[in-house]
Design an enzyme around this catalytic site. Structure first.
Site, PDB file in Angstrom:
ATOM      1  N   HIS A  40       0.825  -1.023   0.077  1.00 36.83           N
ATOM      2  CA  HIS A  40      -0.056  -0.130   0.016  1.00 36.83           C
ATOM      3  C   HIS A  40       0.760   1.397   0.060  1.00 36.83           C
ATOM      4  O   HIS A  40       1.914   1.278   0.321  1.00 36.83           O
ATOM      5  CB  HIS A  40      -0.950   0.213   1.328  1.00 36.83           C
ATOM      6  CG  HIS A  40      -2.065  -1.077   1.349  1.00 36.83           C
ATOM      7  ND1 HIS A  40      -3.108  -1.012   2.073  1.00 36.83           N
ATOM      8  CD2 HIS A  40      -2.228  -2.346   0.262  1.00 36.83           C
ATOM      9  CE1 HIS A  40      -4.022  -1.897   1.728  1.00 36.83           C
ATOM     10  NE2 HIS A  40      -3.657  -2.402   0.801  1.00 36.83           N
TER      11      HIS A  40
ATOM     12  N   CYS B  28      -2.046  -0.202   7.541  1.00 38.31           N
ATOM     13  CA  CYS B  28      -1.187   1.030   7.370  1.00 38.31           C
ATOM     14  C   CYS B  28      -1.417   1.640   8.582  1.00 38.31           C
ATOM     15  O   CYS B  28      -0.536   2.210   9.048  1.00 38.31           O
ATOM     16  CB  CYS B  28      -1.890   1.670   6.242  1.00 38.31           C
ATOM     17  SG  CYS B  28      -1.451   0.883   4.493  1.00 38.31           S
TER      18      CYS B  28
ATOM     19  N   CYS C   3      -5.934   1.840   6.162  1.00 37.34           N
ATOM     20  CA  CYS C   3      -6.663   0.449   6.407  1.00 37.34           C
ATOM     21  C   CYS C   3      -5.949   0.103   7.823  1.00 37.34           C
ATOM     22  O   CYS C   3      -4.966   0.688   8.387  1.00 37.34           O
ATOM     23  CB  CYS C   3      -6.430  -0.639   5.401  1.00 37.34           C
ATOM     24  SG  CYS C   3      -4.586  -1.137   5.286  1.00 37.34           S
TER      25      CYS C   3
ATOM     26  N   GLU D 160       1.048   3.868   1.920  1.00 31.88           N
ATOM     27  CA  GLU D 160       1.600   4.083   3.224  1.00 31.88           C
ATOM     28  C   GLU D 160       2.678   3.583   3.604  1.00 31.88           C
ATOM     29  O   GLU D 160       3.806   3.685   4.026  1.00 31.88           O
ATOM     30  CB  GLU D 160       0.520   4.364   4.410  1.00 31.88           C
ATOM     31  CG  GLU D 160      -0.718   4.937   4.103  1.00 31.88           C
ATOM     32  CD  GLU D 160      -1.842   4.114   3.358  1.00 31.88           C
ATOM     33  OE1 GLU D 160      -1.700   3.355   2.352  1.00 31.88           O
ATOM     34  OE2 GLU D 160      -3.077   4.013   3.811  1.00 31.88           O
TER      35      GLU D 160
END
Lengths: 151, 151
Positions: free
Chosen positions: A55, A88, A85, A57
């Site tokens: 992801h 993260c 999420c 992040e």
């Protein structure tokens, strides 16, 4: 009408999100800022990298930690186009990110103000200051356009 | 007295945890199993890698996805010595891990049966089957000895 301009880090995160869309990845982008400078920028890339943890992040945090030579990003800010999420949010806590700015809320997958609300449990060793909503219309439009084009 | 032997994947995860301790990292280990074979093994390494996301589970998931050339580990099991944190539980969901086996519970940092309880929210797109407790005494002893030696 004059619209207040987006802060440069959120504009950069949105640019990363556009790069994700161009690459066929869900358009989410993130940057890390330290002392007013962007020290890492990344976009969502799980498909290209064959990595479910890739992801925006996570990639930005890993790049910033590598750049600083320190697993803790204590005085850093994370700017991201979508509410993080659970994965993260957990990484943000581990990295000791000081301030989290996210654009769009994510009722389906977010874990800051929704769902697991990772920062709100006593088990969370570090919670950043959180600022939400800057650039949310642009961030949400990128996601909507991406998923509409795939239907 | 005959003690039932630990399943080989948990024994391998504990071995990884011992390797972490030898390297000065918090002793947590993980392996990924597919079709009865260990396809990835890793231990906690945030210090060595200058990476706050370098938990055993994340490293094992990334290695397994790279080995399989697929961001989804749909028919895979994750065996880990400690209850996963929010970050790792989130990664397990993203990776579509079928079964999660963990040894020791972690009331302080765990997010499966404690705290954020990541798999228990409607926002969680995939929850693995969870089996806890195998090897918990050994896993907990490794952690206790590690932190006692550092005091």
């Amino acid at each position: 009408m004059t619209r207040w301009p987006l802060p440069a880090p959120m504009a950069a995160a949105l640019q990363q999100a556009r790069m994700a869309a161009d690459a066929g990845e869900v358009p989410i982008g993130a940057v890390i800022v330290k002392d007013g400078q962007i020290i890492a920028a990344a976009h969502n890339a799980p498909r290209a990298q064959c990595d479910p943890t890739a992801h925006a992040e996570i990639l930005a945090i890993r790049a910033a930690a590598a750049a600083l030579g320190n697993e803790r990003l204590s005085n850093c800010e994370l700017w991201v186009t979508l509410e993080p999420c659970p994965m993260c949010a957990g990484a943000i806590a581990h990295a000791r990110i000081a301030r989290l700015y996210y654009a769009a809320s994510d009722p389906k997958g977010g874990a800051v103000e929704h769902g697991a609300q990772v920062f709100d449990h006593p088990q969370c060793l570090h919670a950043p200051q959180v600022y939400a909503g800057m650039g949310e219309a642009k961030a949400a439009a990128l996601l909507r356009d991406f998923f509409q084009a795939r239907r």
